[in-house]
Design an enzyme around this catalytic site. Structure first.
Site, short mmCIF file in Angstrom:
data_model
loop_
_atom_site.label_atom_id
_atom_site.label_comp_id
_atom_site.label_asym_id
_atom_site.label_seq_id
_atom_site.Cartn_x
_atom_site.Cartn_y
_atom_site.Cartn_z
N GLU A 159 0.87 -1.10 -0.06
CA GLU A 159 0.02 0.10 -0.03
C GLU A 159 0.85 1.25 -0.01
O GLU A 159 0.70 2.14 0.86
CB GLU A 159 -0.88 0.00 1.28
N GLU A 164 -6.49 -10.72 -0.81
CA GLU A 164 -7.42 -10.44 0.30
C GLU A 164 -8.45 -10.48 -0.17
O GLU A 164 -9.09 -9.38 -0.07
CB GLU A 164 -6.81 -9.04 1.06
O1 9MR Z 1 -7.59 -7.62 8.71
C1 9MR Z 1 -6.66 -6.82 9.48
C2 9MR Z 1 -7.13 -6.48 10.88
O2 9MR Z 1 -7.47 -7.18 11.67
C3 9MR Z 1 -6.37 -5.08 11.28
O3 9MR Z 1 -7.31 -4.50 12.38
C4 9MR Z 1 -6.23 -4.14 10.25
C5 9MR Z 1 -5.31 -2.96 10.93
O4 9MR Z 1 -4.35 -2.48 9.77
O5 9MR Z 1 -5.37 -4.84 9.14
C6 9MR Z 1 -6.11 -5.59 8.31
O6 9MR Z 1 -5.70 -6.39 7.34
C7 9MR Z 1 -5.06 -5.33 6.16
C8 9MR Z 1 -4.08 -6.03 5.57
O7 9MR Z 1 -3.08 -6.22 6.33
C9 9MR Z 1 -3.64 -5.03 4.53
N1 9MR Z 1 -4.81 -4.63 3.62
C10 9MR Z 1 -6.05 -4.15 3.87
C11 9MR Z 1 -6.49 -5.27 5.28
C12 9MR Z 1 -7.80 -4.67 5.53
O8 9MR Z 1 -7.67 -3.63 6.51
#
Ligand code: 9MR
Length: 353
Positions: free
Chosen positions: A157, A267
């Site tokens: 990102e 994802e």
């Molecule tokens: O699913 C993840 C969630 O449990 C966390 O709180 C969050 C915090 O940044 O990150 C989520 O995973 C993310 C992933 O690492 C990167 N792409 C977006 C995902 C959803 O936010």
């Protein structure tokens, strides 16, 4: 409804097409039902949070070590999942090395200072820390769990057109603030140095189908590719049942694939705030169309290698918290029954496209 533990194996059905994965938590690897479900249906796993910098970095031990560059790690959360994967011969997507989020601010600060307004470390220090972090993680994983990780999300990102920076970089990222856009190739260069044979290096991002973002990503990937730094593009695919634009997803996949990159859907979930039969049937249709698109690309010779869902059952989706409303976006119910979306994906594997 059919129980997930007796339903046909999803990854088995896709064996000759691509890996089928899921984001998992450490809690799941302690739970016999989740273990069985994951073993049956998934040939790839990603740690939903357990391999992110905030989970691996140990500030106390770093301070004790007294090294201004090389941090100390606690690998136990990651190790638990890596061991589970190794025992069960499930391949791992490592998520993620360089990210603006879930990396503690002290990692960017002078003297590892924890104060919220502590001055940031100098660019040369941050470059050295980035390299040391990547080396530390990759050496640990590759020496302790050889053959387990097949893909690394090296940078996550970095592009955000809404933040308006040149090249559409995410200017608020502390990586960007300390190193500018050079942190991206620097991270890949470090990862190239420490990757094991057969592992692929990925750039990973969301909303890749949005035209401005797709253009900026394509430009970045082209540069990285020209320097042989990147092997694959991770398209996150956090989608919504009522806003699906599969043609736009397909165009993005083609744009990245045309650069010679391997494609991973990293994802996937399709937010659906309704659990009734009619809406869940529509959700199933969304998944059917999306998987048909991926299979079509593969037939044409694009290298779609892996498709991962972001979560295992509807009970563990991040969307419930993120959207602040119910969400039933995945293929299994919270009771671990298969949903119409599961049948749709399974059928897609059998269709000749
Ligand atoms: O699913 C993840 C969630 O449990 C966390 O709180 C969050 C915090 O940044 O990150 C989520 O995973 C993310 C992933 O690492 C990167 N792409 C977006 C995902 C959803 O936010």
């Amino acid at each position: 409804m059919n129980n997930a533990l007796t339903a046909p194996s999803l990854c088995g059905a896709f064996r000759n097409r691509f890996k089928i994965g899921a984001a998992i938590t450490g809690r799941m690897t302690d739970d016999p039902d989740y273990r069985a479900l994951i073993r049956r249906h998934f040939s790839s796993i990603t740690a939903e949070n357990g391999m992110k910098p905030e989970k691996l970095l140990d500030r106390e031990a770093t301070l004790q070590k007294g090294d201004p560059i090389r941090p100390a790690f606690h690998f136990s959360p990651a190790d638990q999942m890596l061991s589970f994967a190794r025992e069960n011969e499930i391949a791992v997507r490592f998520h993620t090395l360089a990210w603006h989020n879930q990396t503690p601010r002290w990692f960017f600060a002078k003297n590892w200072d924890n104060a919220p307004d502590a001055p940031l470390a100098a660019p040369e220090v941050m470059l050295a820390r980035l390299e040391a972090y990547i080396q530390g993680v990759m050496e640990h994983v590759n020496s302790q769990y050889p053959g387990t990780v097949y893909a690394w999300d090296v940078v996550n990102e970095a592009i955000e057109p809404d933040q308006g920076g040149p090249g559409c970089y995410r200017t608020k990222s502390l990586w960007y603030q300390t190193l500018g856009e050079s942190f991206v190739p620097a991270a890949f260069r470090a990862a190239r140095k420490h990757q094991a044979p057969g592992q692929k290096l990925f750039y990973n991002d969301y909303s890749t189908f949005v035209p401005a973002k797709k253009e900026a990503l394509t430009a970045l990937l082209q540069k990285l590719r020209a320097d042989n730094l990147v092997d694959g593009m991770g398209m996150q695919a956090h989608l919504q049942w009522d806003k699906m634009d599969i043609a736009a997803c397909e165009q993005a996949a083609r744009a990245f694939g045309n650069l010679g990159l391997t494609l991973h859907i990293t994802e996937m979930d399709i937010h659906c705030p309704f659990r009734d039969e009619a809406h869940q049937a529509q959700l199933a249709q969304c998944y059917r169309d999306y998987f048909d698109m991926l299979l079509r690309l593969n037939r044409e010779g694009y290298d779609v290698e892996s498709v991962s869902f972001w979560g295992v059952t509807d009970a563990d989706t991040w969307l419930t918290y993120f959207r602040k409303e119910g969400s039933w976006p995945l293929l299994f119910t919270g009771d671990k029954d298969v949903k119409p979306a599961f049948d749709a994906v399974l059928e897609a594997a059998k269709r000749r496209i």
